[in-house]
Design an enzyme around this catalytic site. Structure first.
Site, PDB file in Angstrom:
ATOM      1  NE  ARG A 120      28.959  -3.827  28.541  1.00 24.88           N
ATOM      2  CZ  ARG A 120      29.977  -4.647  28.729  1.00 24.88           C
ATOM      3  NH1 ARG A 120      29.872  -5.905  28.374  1.00 24.88           N
ATOM      4  NH2 ARG A 120      31.099  -4.205  29.244  1.00 24.88           N
ATOM      5  CE  LYS A 142       9.596   8.071  32.465  1.00 23.13           C
ATOM      6  NZ  LYS A 142       8.996   9.246  33.154  1.00 23.13           N
ATOM      7  CD  GLU A 184      -0.243   7.071  38.794  1.00 26.52           C
ATOM      8  OE1 GLU A 184      -0.358   7.849  37.827  1.00 26.52           O
ATOM      9  OE2 GLU A 184       0.694   7.137  39.621  1.00 26.52           O
ATOM     10  CE  LYS A 231       3.574   4.713  31.147  1.00 22.60           C
ATOM     11  NZ  LYS A 231       4.032   4.498  32.511  1.00 22.60           N
ATOM     12  CD  GLU A 241       9.146  12.170  30.990  1.00 26.46           C
ATOM     13  OE1 GLU A 241       9.156  10.967  31.320  1.00 26.46           O
ATOM     14  OE2 GLU A 241       9.010  13.092  31.783  1.00 26.46           O
ATOM     15  NE  ARG A 246       7.165   7.655  29.393  1.00 26.23           N
ATOM     16  CZ  ARG A 246       7.725   6.461  29.367  1.00 26.23           C
ATOM     17  NH1 ARG A 246       8.505   6.117  28.355  1.00 26.23           N
ATOM     18  NH2 ARG A 246       7.526   5.594  30.329  1.00 26.23           N
ATOM     19  CG  ASN A 250       5.682  13.632  34.718  1.00 28.47           C
ATOM     20  OD1 ASN A 250       5.719  12.477  35.139  1.00 28.47           O
ATOM     21  ND2 ASN A 250       6.607  14.141  33.947  1.00 28.47           N
ATOM     22  CG  HIS A 253       2.997  12.066  38.860  1.00 29.63           C
ATOM     23  ND1 HIS A 253       1.710  11.939  38.419  1.00 29.63           N
ATOM     24  CD2 HIS A 253       3.417  10.807  39.142  1.00 29.63           C
ATOM     25  CE1 HIS A 253       1.363  10.649  38.426  1.00 29.63           C
ATOM     26  NE2 HIS A 253       2.388   9.948  38.869  1.00 29.63           N
ATOM     27  CG  HIS A 257       7.224  13.196  42.440  1.00 34.08           C
ATOM     28  ND1 HIS A 257       7.560  13.328  41.106  1.00 34.08           N
ATOM     29  CD2 HIS A 257       6.743  11.930  42.570  1.00 34.08           C
ATOM     30  CE1 HIS A 257       7.296  12.198  40.473  1.00 34.08           C
ATOM     31  NE2 HIS A 257       6.805  11.334  41.347  1.00 34.08           N
ATOM     32  CG  HIS A 270       3.097   7.286  43.499  1.00 35.50           C
ATOM     33  ND1 HIS A 270       3.954   8.346  43.287  1.00 35.50           N
ATOM     34  CD2 HIS A 270       2.516   7.027  42.299  1.00 35.50           C
ATOM     35  CE1 HIS A 270       3.904   8.701  42.018  1.00 35.50           C
ATOM     36  NE2 HIS A 270       3.038   7.923  41.388  1.00 35.50           N
TER      37      HIS A 270
HETATM   38  N1  LIG Z   1       8.224   2.789  36.176  1.00 36.11           N
HETATM   39  C1  LIG Z   1       7.185   3.579  36.090  1.00 36.11           C
HETATM   40  O1  LIG Z   1       6.822   4.078  35.024  1.00 36.11           O
HETATM   41  C2  LIG Z   1       6.402   3.863  37.339  1.00 36.11           C
HETATM   42  C3  LIG Z   1       5.175   4.513  37.254  1.00 36.11           C
HETATM   43  C4  LIG Z   1       4.440   4.701  38.423  1.00 36.11           C
HETATM   44  C5  LIG Z   1       4.932   4.235  39.637  1.00 36.11           C
HETATM   45  N2  LIG Z   1       6.145   3.625  39.681  1.00 36.11           N
HETATM   46  C6  LIG Z   1       6.687   3.098  40.949  1.00 36.11           C
HETATM   47  O2  LIG Z   1       5.824   2.083  41.407  1.00 36.11           O
HETATM   48  C7  LIG Z   1       5.954   1.979  42.829  1.00 36.11           C
HETATM   49  C8  LIG Z   1       4.593   1.860  43.454  1.00 36.11           C
HETATM   50  O3  LIG Z   1       3.979   0.689  42.960  1.00 36.11           O
HETATM   51  P1  LIG Z   1       2.730   0.029  43.712  1.00 36.11           P
HETATM   52  O4  LIG Z   1       1.746   1.073  44.040  1.00 36.11           O
HETATM   53  O5  LIG Z   1       2.336  -1.125  42.896  1.00 36.11           O
HETATM   54  O6  LIG Z   1       3.349  -0.407  45.121  1.00 36.11           O
HETATM   55  P2  LIG Z   1       4.008  -1.760  45.652  1.00 36.11           P
HETATM   56  O7  LIG Z   1       4.763  -2.440  44.616  1.00 36.11           O
HETATM   57  O8  LIG Z   1       4.716  -1.404  46.919  1.00 36.11           O
HETATM   58  O9  LIG Z   1       2.729  -2.647  46.015  1.00 36.11           O
HETATM   59  C9  LIG Z   1       1.838  -2.203  47.023  1.00 36.11           C
HETATM   60  C10 LIG Z   1       1.611  -3.288  48.084  1.00 36.11           C
HETATM   61  O10 LIG Z   1       0.739  -4.284  47.552  1.00 36.11           O
HETATM   62  C11 LIG Z   1       1.318  -5.582  47.722  1.00 36.11           C
HETATM   63  N3  LIG Z   1       0.792  -6.398  46.629  1.00 36.11           N
HETATM   64  C12 LIG Z   1       1.158  -6.401  45.331  1.00 36.11           C
HETATM   65  N4  LIG Z   1       0.328  -7.155  44.610  1.00 36.11           N
HETATM   66  C13 LIG Z   1      -0.585  -7.668  45.475  1.00 36.11           C
HETATM   67  C14 LIG Z   1      -1.716  -8.496  45.315  1.00 36.11           C
HETATM   68  N5  LIG Z   1      -2.118  -8.908  44.125  1.00 36.11           N
HETATM   69  N6  LIG Z   1      -2.418  -8.835  46.419  1.00 36.11           N
HETATM   70  C15 LIG Z   1      -2.067  -8.349  47.645  1.00 36.11           C
HETATM   71  N7  LIG Z   1      -1.030  -7.537  47.843  1.00 36.11           N
HETATM   72  C16 LIG Z   1      -0.299  -7.196  46.753  1.00 36.11           C
HETATM   73  C17 LIG Z   1       2.799  -5.321  47.702  1.00 36.11           C
HETATM   74  O11 LIG Z   1       3.500  -6.365  48.316  1.00 36.11           O
HETATM   75  C18 LIG Z   1       2.861  -4.017  48.514  1.00 36.11           C
HETATM   76  O12 LIG Z   1       2.793  -4.287  49.890  1.00 36.11           O
HETATM   77  C19 LIG Z   1       6.719   3.203  43.275  1.00 36.11           C
HETATM   78  O13 LIG Z   1       8.037   2.822  43.583  1.00 36.11           O
HETATM   79  C20 LIG Z   1       6.715   4.110  42.058  1.00 36.11           C
HETATM   80  O14 LIG Z   1       7.845   4.945  41.987  1.00 36.11           O
HETATM   81  C21 LIG Z   1       6.882   3.419  38.560  1.00 36.11           C
HETATM   82 ZN   LIG Z   2       2.445   7.899  39.368  1.00 37.07          ZN
END
Ligand SMILES: NC(=O)c1ccc[n+]([C@@H]2O[C@H](COP(=O)([O-])OP(=O)(O)OC[C@H]3O[C@@H](n4cnc5c(N)ncnc54)[C@H](O)[C@@H]3O)[C@@H](O)[C@H]2O)c1
Ligand SMILES: [Zn+2]
Length: 368
Positions: A120, A142, A184, A231, A241, A246, A250, A253, A257, A270
């Protein structure tokens, strides 16, 4: 070391930046965040950064157990969360254990969701290692996973207890992933920060600029600080949101998406899809007469100079298909597609569209 607070009453926390991964253990011990941590990371990040985090914790008498997930968005699933539950049970994780999410947005979202739901709810520390995660996903609470039918369809708001940012980890991040995070960053400039946008224009002058040369470590630190501040201020005012603020995060986005779905997450990362979405939103806003053509041009130029796309290519990305997919977005309210459109550099407005025809017409035609 720089610190920012995210003020959410009893859920308030610090974003600590310009620090090193090796110091995290000392901070956890001093701040009383736990005597035991459950580190969730992935295979790529583990190779580079797990040992330094682990050693720092152990030096400060913090017990450590770790789980190394396979790399990739395709593992952002409930099946992975179940594996985490099993590993946690085996490791004897209890309610006083703090989850440490070490990695990009994928690790942050999965580990955050695991922390939100196991027993929990456990405390969680986000340790982002991609630019996208540093400026966006690690802040705001999130968390979630994807379902076969769509991204982020299962999730929860679960604020971390701490966000720990070591920008030095970006040195190993591939250039494409840096550009991905820059989408972003540009987003924050357009929605809220004219000065940030202007600085980015200077960093990426016409004629192209190598991304690693443009993003010196001093510049990156300032960018990360500015984006996290924006942020944090937005999340403080509209944590769940529900107040219409908030949702400005987007920007780009809803289009993005739809593009990710149409291309089955194969063609664009992304941030690349969001870049396309921001350029499309700028063109729509200009056609509607709410954004000056010069501003629409500046937005598209900056996106291009960073090395991100501005015009979607491919049959699957026709305005008709995009408009249809936007209707399926989880942000659709009462049958209307809500788009965040720029009204200037530093300001946006949410507009609801009842009919797809209007969106299709606005999206037709190429670059302004
Ligand atoms: N929760 C939220 O508010 C929110 C906001 C935006 C995006 N997201 C989510 O985030 C995800 C995308 O995140 P991302 O772009 O970080 O992708 P990711 O986590 O897949 O990382 C991208 C790549 O970089 C590698 N990597 C990470 N750190 C590294 C480093 N320091 N050196 C070398 N390689 C490294 C990872 O292993 C991966 O292969 C999506 O799932 C998206 O939906 C969430
Ligand atoms: Zn985003």
């Amino acid at each position: 070391m720089k610190k920012l607070v995210v003020s959410l009453k009893e859920r308030s926390y610090f974003i600590v930046m310009d620090t090193s991964l090796g110091e995290l253990g000392k901070y956890i011990a001093a701040a009383g965040l736990g005597k035991r941590v459950f580190i969730v990371t992935n295979a790529v990040v583990a190779k580079k950064y797990l040992s330094v985090v682990t050693a720092g914790c152990r030096r400060n008498a913090i017990a450590v157990s770790t789980v190394i997930l396979p790399d990739g968005e395709k593992y952002k699933t409930l099946a992975t969360v179940e594996k985490l539950y099993a590993a946690a049970l085996k490791a004897g994780v209890d309610r006083s254990t703090c989850v440490v999410a070490l990695g990009g947005g994928v690790v942050g979202d999965v580990a955050g969701f695991f922390a939100a739901t196991y027993l929990r709810g456990l405390s969680c520390i986000q340790v982002p290692t991609t630019l996208l995660a540093m400026v966006d996903s690690s802040v705001g609470g999130k968390t979630g996973v994807d379902l076969p039918d769509g991204k982020n369809l299962v999730g929860s708001f679960h604020q971390p207890k701490l966000v720990w940012i070591d920008p030095a980890t970006l040195v190993t991040l591939p250039a494409r992933q840096l550009r991905n995070g820059m989408a972003e960053v540009i987003k924050y400039g357009v929605i809220r920060d004219t000065a940030l946008f202007g600085r980015l224009e200077k960093m990426f002058p016409a004629g192209g600029m190598d991304i690693s040369a443009a993003l010196t470590s001093a510049r990156l630190s300032r960018i990360i600080f500015d984006c996290c501040s924006i942020k944090a201020r937005i999340v403080e005012k509209d944590e769940f949101e529900t107040k219409g603020l908030r949702e400005i995060l987007n920007f780009g986005h809803t289009f993005g998406h739809a593009i990710e779905t149409a291309t089955q997450y194969r063609s664009y990362l992304h941030g690349e899809a969001v870049a396309l979405g921001m350029a499309m939103a700028a063109r729509c806003a200009m056609k509607m007469g709410i954004l000056a053509p010069a501003a629409a041009r500046r937005i598209q130029q900056l996106i291009e100079r960073v090395g991100l796309p501005i015009v979607p290519v491919g049959r699957m990305l026709s305005p008709l298909i995009i408009a249809g997919l936007m209707r399926r977005d989880k942000k659709v309210k009462e049958g209307s597609v809500r788009l965040i459109l720029p009204t200037g550099i530093g300001s946006v407005k949410a507009i609801s569209f009842k009919s797809d025809t209007e969106i299709i017409n606005l999206c037709s035609g190429g670059e302004a």
